[in-house]
Design an enzyme around this catalytic site. Structure first.
Site, PDB file in Angstrom:
ATOM      1  N   GLU A  94      32.760  35.030  42.411  1.00 31.86           N
ATOM      2  CA  GLU A  94      31.897  34.512  41.352  1.00 31.86           C
ATOM      3  C   GLU A  94      31.298  35.614  40.481  1.00 31.86           C
ATOM      4  O   GLU A  94      31.163  35.450  39.270  1.00 31.86           O
ATOM      5  CB  GLU A  94      30.786  33.652  41.953  1.00 31.86           C
ATOM      6  CG  GLU A  94      31.285  32.333  42.555  1.00 31.86           C
ATOM      7  CD  GLU A  94      31.935  32.485  43.920  1.00 31.86           C
ATOM      8  OE1 GLU A  94      31.816  33.574  44.528  1.00 31.86           O
ATOM      9  OE2 GLU A  94      32.579  31.526  44.386  1.00 31.86           O
ATOM     10  N   HIS A 145      25.956  22.535  48.860  1.00 33.46           N
ATOM     11  CA  HIS A 145      26.695  21.759  47.857  1.00 33.46           C
ATOM     12  C   HIS A 145      25.772  20.748  47.193  1.00 33.46           C
ATOM     13  O   HIS A 145      26.196  19.674  46.797  1.00 33.46           O
ATOM     14  CB  HIS A 145      27.887  21.033  48.486  1.00 33.46           C
ATOM     15  CG  HIS A 145      28.930  21.951  49.060  1.00 33.46           C
ATOM     16  ND1 HIS A 145      28.851  22.449  50.330  1.00 33.46           N
ATOM     17  CD2 HIS A 145      30.060  22.464  48.522  1.00 33.46           C
ATOM     18  CE1 HIS A 145      29.892  23.229  50.567  1.00 33.46           C
ATOM     19  NE2 HIS A 145      30.649  23.258  49.490  1.00 33.46           N
TER      20      HIS A 145
END
Lengths: 343, 399
Positions: free
Chosen positions: A77, A147
């Site tokens: 990322e 999540h």
């Protein structure tokens, strides 16, 4: 498990013309499709986007535009964000997908220290305005610790960025197209539960919804309810129930842009209603509701009939087994609203 | 039964450290198998900046063989149960299965000593069990029940046990922690080695290289174990990595490539790694080439980026359990009946645990605000609630 909200489709169409029924995933796909078609510098990349990404927002785009414009990145990322900043600084429209907003933190340095400050620190000579980072955020019913998070407040503290959260297909398409045209780096947070749960008649042509502007979705005089993303639908239902059970009419505002946020629309509404409730899924302390509450009390002080109420997630990690207890659901919002009315 | 299958504790105690490849002796030790030990050749290791690698043949006793087989079978069965519980919507959220990769964990665990530590990523159900958590402790965590090893509060990706530091959800984030664990071993002088596991996908995260550097700079007893299963989520190694020779990607950190489908190879390589690291030579990178049968997680059917034929072919030709089974039967270390007995026992154990994991209660809602801090200065946990803030509760006793 049934979801904690009922989706309220938009009644208002941003432009005239043909519409197609789309869910939010398809609307986002459509916005990127339009951009890739009309902007030859546009490039889309991220983990697994070649086959559409885990939520399929990029479905079919690699076949259509080729693997030099739509491609997979490794799982890195920080690298994805930095790569996007470089690409955008060189003049491209860079659309970077971070697979979950919970994974954006390795990229936090790049976004906060590099992207946000690029224009300022070069005295306006350089910028990475073509960068838009998309990331799915928010509760999904069973996402657990990594999540489910809503990181908008972290990014709201980085001048130079623009932070946007859509509430459904129509707003997602218009806001994303605005971000992609915007000449400042944008963080576009997509409430993942809406990808499939939300469907609307979306205009097929290109259109933009202005950044930095909130929308008043329902007018009222008893209290102003402010949210963004999925929470807007919770608040619309709260307003409906309050009308039925308490006989009061609430104004509901979708903030849409977190940075910059629409102080004028919010304060005008609160001056009218005298009461304000802000709700978000992220934890209470230093949640973006804190910024709204502080500004509202300073700008609307003499109009307020009660302190600004915040209904939020708890100051706890997002819990896997306790999601229903964690979320600022309809009953918690309604209860806070009653207290606000009877203050 | 107990004679045939000694307790897991014995297998995992690291008592079996015989190194030399003793010649195969034909002797009838039990009523079941005809040989008491046998020697097996190991597919050649690939070495990076090492003069000498692990032993290329290894001896198993029939007891070793039965123990290894049982562990392989339990891991496979746990994942089958997990997959079913997920389909029944009793496990919710994110769930990553280890089926196909069992030989990595089982072989490594058989070589680990009591003093060594392990940290891994989110494909952690099997590892957790091997590190001493009961099958119920694993399955109950997956179903979010109070008998889960993290009280049901972690879920599939956050299982913990003694010397087992999780179960980590963010790709690659556990690897620098492994270097920290290794420093602690060195600082305490306990002779332990830390094993930090990650996938081929995580191998491209920047923080791995930060960890390699620190580990080599300070000569930490750390083994960086890359479980290369061919796919980082939906992207194959060739599409994600400029170099797929993961064992060499530590550059100045020596490395070994190991056939991760062969439990004997993973055991021998781990013994070698322990020797190497505990003798003060610094870290190692160990690539275990393996394969995952399921998709990345339960939401991935695992067929959009590879063919069904490919998966079938691995199952038929390289399956870590089937190939080990054939090997130990052919060498007459064990008999098919003995393995059948193990299969029956394992099935029963996991079935019972599955049933119980469905029946157990969840922890109470008060634990939403449990163990957020060691010492919660405000006493309560903030958040808007009509009646009151939540009381922070100390579920786990403080020292």
């Amino acid at each position: 498990m049934s979801s904690h909200f009922t989706f309220f489709p938009d009644e208002h169409k941003p432009i005239e013309g043909d519409t197609t029924k789309m869910n939010m995933m398809q609307a986002i796909n459509n916005a990127m499709d339009i951009t890739l078609k009309t902007d030859s510098s546009a490039v889309l990349f991220g983990e697994d986007v070649a086959f559409g990404g885990v939520f399929r927002c990029a479905l079919g785009l690699q076949e259509k535009y080729g693997n030099d414009r739509v491609f997979n990145t490794p799982l890195c990322e920080q690298g994805i964000a930095g790569f996007g900043i470089g690409l955008a600084t060189a003049g491209a429209t860079a659309i970077a997908e971070i697979q979950f907003a919970d994974y954006i933190f390795p990229a936090f340095d790049q976004l906060v220290n590099e992207a946000a400050k690029c224009r300022y620190r070069s005295g306006g000579q350089f910028d990475c305005g073509g960068l838009t980072v998309r990331a799915p955020c928010g509760a999904v019913g069973h996402g657990g610790l990594y999540h489910s998070q809503s990181p908008e407040a972290f990014f709201s503290h980085a001048p130079g960025l623009k932070v946007v959260v859509p509430r459904g297909p129509i707003s997602a398409k218009g806001l994303l197209l605005s971000c992609l045209k915007e000449r400042d780096p944008c963080v576009f947070l997509e409430p993942k539960i809406l990808y499939r749960a939300a469907a609307e008649e979306v205009p097929t042509a290109s259109y933009e919804i202005p950044l930095g502007k909130a929308q008043v979705l329902k007018e009222g005089d008893a209290a102003t309810l402010i949210g963004w993303g999925t929470q807007v639908h919770v608040l619309l239902e709260v307003a409906q129930t309050a009308q039925e059970t308490l006989g009061i009419s609430c104004e509901v505002i979708d903030l849409m842009s977190i940075l910059p946020w629409d102080e004028e629309t919010v304060c005008n509404s609160v001056k009218k209603t005298g009461r304000c409730l802000v709700a978000h899924e992220a934890p209470l302390t230093s949640g973006f509701g804190a910024e709204l509450a502080a500004t509202v009390q300073s700008e609307c002080f003499l109009h307020l009939e009660a302190p600004v109420a915040r209904v939020t997630g708890w100051d706890a990690p997002f819990p896997h087994v306790f999601e229903p207890f964690y979320l600022p659901d309809k009953m918690r919002c309604l209860s806070a609203l009653e207290k606000l009315i009877h203050y | 039964m107990s004679k045939l299958i000694p307790s897991a504790a014995k297998l995992l105690s690291g008592a079996t450290v015989s190194k030399a490849a003793a010649p195969a002796v034909v002797a009838s030790k039990t009523n079941y198998s005809t040989k008491s030990e046998s020697t097996f050749e190991i597919k050649p290791y690939k070495l990076h900046k090492l003069d000498k690698g692990p032993a290329t043949s290894a001896t198993l006793t029939s007891e070793d063989a039965l123990q290894l087989y049982e562990k392989l079978a339990v891991l496979r069965r746990i994942e089958t149960a997990s997959g079913n519980l997920y389909k029944e919507k009793i496990i919710r959220g994110f769930c990553h299965l280890y089926s196909g990769q069992e030989a990595v964990a089982v072989g490594m665990r058989a070589a680990l000593r009591d003093v060594d530590s392990v940290i891994t990523a989110y494909r952690c159900h099997g590892w957790t069990h091997l590190m001493g958590v009961s099958v119920l402790g694993v399955l109950s965590e997956l179903t979010g029940r109070r008998t889960g090893c993290s009280r049901g509060k972690g879920g599939s990706m956050h299982l913990y046990g003694r010397n087992f530091y999780g179960g980590n959800g963010i790709v690659g984030a556990q690897v620098p922690l492994g270097a920290g664990l290794a420093f602690a071993h060195k600082y305490r002088g306990d002779g332990g080695v830390a094993f930090a596991l990650y996938g081929d996908g995580a191998a491209n995260q920047g923080q791995l290289f930060e960890a390699y550097n620190m580990a080599k700079l300070w000569d930490l007893p750390c083994v960086f174990v890359c479980e290369n299963n061919g796919y980082g989520m939906g992207t194959s190694v060739d599409r994600s990595s400029a170099s797929t020779e993961y064992f060499s990607r530590g550059d100045y950190v020596p490395g070994i490539w190991v056939d991760g489908m062969d439990v004997i190879a993973t055991r021998e390589a781990t013994r070698y790694a322990i020797d190497y690291c505990s003798s003060g030579k610094g870290p190692l990178v160990m690539e275990m080439e393996t394969y995952r049968y399921s998709g990345h997680s339960m939401s991935d059917p695992g067929t959009s980026y590879r063919t069904r034929d490919e998966v079938q072919e691995v199952r038929q030709t390289r399956d870590p359990i089937t190939s080990f089974k054939e090997k130990i039967i052919a060498s007459e270390l064990v008999t098919p009946d003995q393995l059948k007995e193990i299969d029956t026992k394992v099935r029963k154990e996991v079935d019972e645990a599955t049933k119980q994991a469905k029946a157990e209660a969840e922890v109470g809602p008060e634990e939403l605000a449990g163990d957020i801090y060691y010492n919660n200065l405000e006493n309560v946990i903030r958040g808007i609630h009509p009646a009151a803030p939540l009381q922070h509760v100390e579920v786990v006793p403080r020292n």
